[in-house]
Write a protein that holds these residues in place. Sequence first.
Motif, short mmCIF file in Angstrom:
data_model
loop_
_atom_site.label_atom_id
_atom_site.label_comp_id
_atom_site.label_asym_id
_atom_site.label_seq_id
_atom_site.Cartn_x
_atom_site.Cartn_y
_atom_site.Cartn_z
N ILE A 17 8.66 -3.59 10.78
CA ILE A 17 7.83 -3.00 9.73
C ILE A 17 8.56 -1.76 9.21
O ILE A 17 8.92 -0.87 9.99
N LEU A 18 8.75 -1.73 7.93
CA LEU A 18 9.52 -0.67 7.30
C LEU A 18 8.65 0.03 6.26
O LEU A 18 8.24 -0.59 5.28
N GLN A 19 8.35 1.31 6.48
CA GLN A 19 7.63 2.08 5.48
C GLN A 19 8.64 2.67 4.50
O GLN A 19 9.51 3.44 4.87
N ARG A 20 8.48 2.32 3.21
CA ARG A 20 9.44 2.73 2.20
C ARG A 20 8.99 3.96 1.42
O ARG A 20 9.81 4.68 0.84
N GLU A 21 7.68 4.20 1.38
CA GLU A 21 7.18 5.28 0.54
C GLU A 21 5.85 5.77 1.10
O GLU A 21 5.09 5.00 1.68
N LEU A 22 5.57 7.05 0.91
CA LEU A 22 4.31 7.64 1.32
C LEU A 22 3.73 8.38 0.13
O LEU A 22 4.40 9.21 -0.48
N VAL A 23 2.47 8.06 -0.22
CA VAL A 23 1.84 8.61 -1.43
C VAL A 23 0.58 9.36 -1.03
O VAL A 23 -0.21 8.88 -0.22
N ASP A 24 0.37 10.55 -1.63
CA ASP A 24 -0.86 11.28 -1.36
C ASP A 24 -2.01 10.67 -2.16
O ASP A 24 -1.80 10.00 -3.17
N PRO A 25 -3.28 10.90 -1.72
CA PRO A 25 -4.41 10.25 -2.37
C PRO A 25 -4.53 10.49 -3.88
O PRO A 25 -4.75 9.53 -4.62
N PRO A 26 -4.40 11.71 -4.39
CA PRO A 26 -4.50 11.87 -5.84
C PRO A 26 -3.46 11.06 -6.62
O PRO A 26 -3.79 10.42 -7.62
N ALA A 27 -2.21 11.10 -6.17
CA ALA A 27 -1.17 10.34 -6.86
C ALA A 27 -1.46 8.85 -6.81
O ALA A 27 -1.22 8.12 -7.77
#
Length: 488
Positions: A297-307
């Motif tokens: 499993i590869l996490q490529r991106e992390l986004v905050d809730p508003p974005a």
Amino acid sequence: MLPSRFVPALRSALERADFTVDAVYALIGDEAHRALGRNQSVPALRATRGGGVLATLVRLFALQVPVTRDGADAALPGLVDALAEAGMVVASGGEVRALVDIRPYGDEDHDWWIVCDPTPGLDGRQAPMDPSYVLGISEASSSLAQLTIREPVGRALDIGTGCGVQALHLAQHAREVVATDVNPRALAMAHLTARLNELDVDVRDGSLFEPVAGERFDLIATNPPFVISPPGSQVLVYRDSGMPGDSVVRHLVENAETHLTDGGWCQILANWAHREGTAWEDELGQWLQDRPLDAWILQRELVDPPAYVEMWLADAGLATAPDYVQRYDAWLDWFESERIEAIGFGWLSLRRTTQTPVHRIEEWTGEIAQPVGPGIAAWGDRIDRLRGLGDDALLDVTFRQAIDLVQETRGAAGADDPESIVIRLQHGVRRTRQVDTVEAGLVGASDGDLTSGQILDALASLLGRDAGELRRTYAPVVRELVEEGFLV
């Protein structure tokens, strides 16, 4: 959609016009192509003013502008009335306007056509999208196509097929392809996409694994409706499952094993929630607990809730909706109630195994050299070789450095010893690893002739170190170098 008897004529018309990715690119040019990537059509409209059948098809479908009836008849001889009756175009007042998009698509070896809904938001036109909207080629679909392992298989499954992009790719290396969706409009378009490309795809109606109950596959590829949104806020079928949180992805993981043959892969493009007080790796690890599945499993991106909320409201054409602020606020309220502090995006590659499963769950936001599918398959091969291999047995194996491995040293010019040594892979996940002198010597000497243990013994003699101690210290390092692909 278009009755079957007209499909060969449509295919012939597209072939005669050379309606392909390369030909369209050559017609409109690089600047217009980049502008279309920004949803701006004016440069392409200017490039296609000269007429001709290819220009007519580009203006009709890609640029969403009416063309003359005479021009449409020339580009689609004998088909305009049939397309109109099928609800794919409107013909009136001497003009023809497309209601769907027939889009050229391809890879290095194929020219295909995709049937989907027109691109939303072209030239800034914003309007709420129909819930049954069928997405065409997207960054997500291209990412999944690059992720999927392309080895010959017997049976393949495309869950949430949409317009049928993944099924097209799967049909090139699978004897049998099943494609499923819950959206009747998507099913019709996927079926037409397959027929237009002369491919035999079994298109079935139903949610997730329901249409294939009791069946097994060698390969499953899915870009599911993974958007994490409040219950009851389903906007678009292609992205909103109606299931709470990230449970649609969890459902796929927890049920993959019953639909995979031994050694079969399930590859998923997905979002998952990061919840306060819980490591995301631990939560996804629970999905895999006690399941006969190897997993990378590869996490490529992390986004905050508003974005995240802004992105998906805009995706649905709601950025200018009267209730935009209320929707935004309600979505953030729900995130707070669920303790969701961020949203991860990435790839899950799962393989059914009869051995003790191996799980690799990690974040990688660095460079990726596509396609990454061969690297996933190679990882599976490597862990098969490593599984159950003790340190002593491991050091009796000969390895060679990966063919795409490069070494970089940093330090003052002319210095005897570099300040740092970094090894770097050039294909797939372009990993980097800072290594010490022993590791650099081990990797540099791994050419398939000596075992890793013999190389470590030679390094111990050269560096004045104890050979037994060096073997004990660096056996785990050898294992890491192999699993990560630096040594093969």
